[in-house]
Design a protein around this motif. Structure first.
Motif, PDB file in Angstrom:
ATOM      1  N   PHE A  28      48.352  -7.380  83.307  1.00 29.97           N
ATOM      2  CA  PHE A  28      49.341  -6.444  83.833  1.00 29.97           C
ATOM      3  C   PHE A  28      48.760  -5.045  83.984  1.00 29.97           C
ATOM      4  N   LYS A  29      49.323  -4.292  84.910  1.00 29.13           N
ATOM      5  CA  LYS A  29      49.033  -2.871  85.067  1.00 29.13           C
ATOM      6  C   LYS A  29      50.021  -2.109  84.194  1.00 29.13           C
ATOM      7  N   VAL A  30      49.485  -1.171  83.414  1.00 34.15           N
ATOM      8  CA  VAL A  30      50.291  -0.383  82.502  1.00 34.15           C
ATOM      9  C   VAL A  30      50.016   1.096  82.773  1.00 34.15           C
ATOM     10  N   MET A  72      55.443   4.159  77.879  1.00 33.98           N
ATOM     11  CA  MET A  72      54.562   3.067  78.265  1.00 33.98           C
ATOM     12  C   MET A  72      55.322   2.242  79.289  1.00 33.98           C
ATOM     13  N   LEU A  73      54.763   2.080  80.498  1.00 37.10           N
ATOM     14  CA  LEU A  73      55.435   1.369  81.576  1.00 37.10           C
ATOM     15  C   LEU A  73      54.558   0.219  82.043  1.00 37.10           C
ATOM     16  N   ILE A  74      55.134  -0.951  82.190  1.00 42.29           N
ATOM     17  CA  ILE A  74      54.401  -2.130  82.631  1.00 42.29           C
ATOM     18  C   ILE A  74      55.058  -2.681  83.898  1.00 42.29           C
ATOM     19  N   ILE A  75      54.233  -3.145  84.836  1.00 41.27           N
ATOM     20  CA  ILE A  75      54.731  -3.768  86.062  1.00 41.27           C
ATOM     21  C   ILE A  75      54.665  -5.276  85.872  1.00 41.27           C
ATOM     22  N   HIS A  93      57.997 -13.657  84.953  1.00 42.21           N
ATOM     23  CA  HIS A  93      57.073 -12.519  84.928  1.00 42.21           C
ATOM     24  C   HIS A  93      57.621 -11.376  84.083  1.00 42.21           C
ATOM     25  N   ALA A  94      58.920 -11.089  84.196  1.00 40.41           N
ATOM     26  CA  ALA A  94      59.521 -10.028  83.397  1.00 40.41           C
ATOM     27  C   ALA A  94      59.448 -10.365  81.912  1.00 40.41           C
ATOM     28  N   MET A  95      59.676 -11.618  81.571  1.00 44.99           N
ATOM     29  CA  MET A  95      59.606 -12.032  80.180  1.00 44.99           C
ATOM     30  C   MET A  95      58.168 -11.892  79.649  1.00 44.99           C
ATOM     31  N   MET A  96      57.189 -12.333  80.427  1.00 41.44           N
ATOM     32  CA  MET A  96      55.797 -12.249  79.982  1.00 41.44           C
ATOM     33  C   MET A  96      55.332 -10.799  79.843  1.00 41.44           C
ATOM     34  N   ALA A  97      55.691  -9.945  80.786  1.00 43.43           N
ATOM     35  CA  ALA A  97      55.289  -8.539  80.718  1.00 43.43           C
ATOM     36  C   ALA A  97      55.916  -7.852  79.508  1.00 43.43           C
ATOM     37  N   THR A  98      57.195  -8.073  79.294  1.00 42.57           N
ATOM     38  CA  THR A  98      57.882  -7.478  78.148  1.00 42.57           C
ATOM     39  C   THR A  98      57.276  -7.975  76.846  1.00 42.57           C
TER      40      THR A  98
END
Length: 182
Positions: A29-31, A38-41, A48-53
């Motif tokens: 992920f890009k952070v 801290m922001l993640i895309i 995808h939202a679950m994995m990024a979080t």
């Protein structure tokens, strides 16, 4: 620390521009980050939202003061104005209805595909994935979902530039709400 999950690069770019966030990679992920944020895309979709979080949760120690926030655009009924900021109080995904930690009565339906007709009141494709990651970690005391109305079930009208502008125009309001939560 405020941890933000967005699905799209233009959503993140609005925060990056406003807060001069630095870029790193974390897992796949890009952070973007500074000393307070801290922001993640995540990319599109519940998974995808679950994995990024979950990636944020796994890589950073959680304190009682931390706030996890899902911010992004949504489709909505015409009673909501384009650009209107919505604080989500309930989620609906498949057959499940979930009440969140918000005083808002607004219900967002999370779907696995773009919706092109007014079947729902408010709709997105990521919020349930964010919720699934944060709810299973008892150390997370504060989490919220904010959506900005981008269209009235006309996803083909949403551009990168429009998305960035819509989110950018709500950042001050979001920041005030988040400060009130801290």
């Amino acid at each position: 620390m405020v941890y933000i999950v967005t699905a799209l690069k233009p959503e993140a770019q609005a925060f990056r521009d406003k807060y001069n966030l630095q870029k790193i990679s974390l897992a796949n992920f890009k952070v973007f980050y500074n000393e307070n944020m801290m922001l993640i895309i995540s990319g599109l979709g519940v998974e995808h939202a679950m994995m990024a979080t979950q990636t944020l949760i796994n890589h950073y120690d959680i304190t009682d003061d931390d706030i996890y926030v899902n911010i992004g655009i949504c489709g909505a009924n015409k009673k909501y104005a384009i650009g209107e900021l919505l604080e989500i109080g309930n989620l609906h995904y498949k057959q499940e209805r979930i009440e969140l930690q918000s005083s808002s009565a607004l219900t967002l339906t999370c779907t696995n595909e773009e919706i092109t007709h007014a079947t729902y009141d408010i709709v997105d494709m990521e919020s349930f994935g964010f919720y699934e990651a944060v709810i299973h970690n008892p150390a997370i005391k504060h989490f919220h979902i904010f959506k900005v109305v981008s269209d009235h079930f006309e996803p083909q009208t949403v551009t990168k530039e429009k998305t960035k502008a819509l989110v950018f125009n709500t950042i001050d309001a979001i920041s005030l709400i988040i400060k009130g939560l801290a």
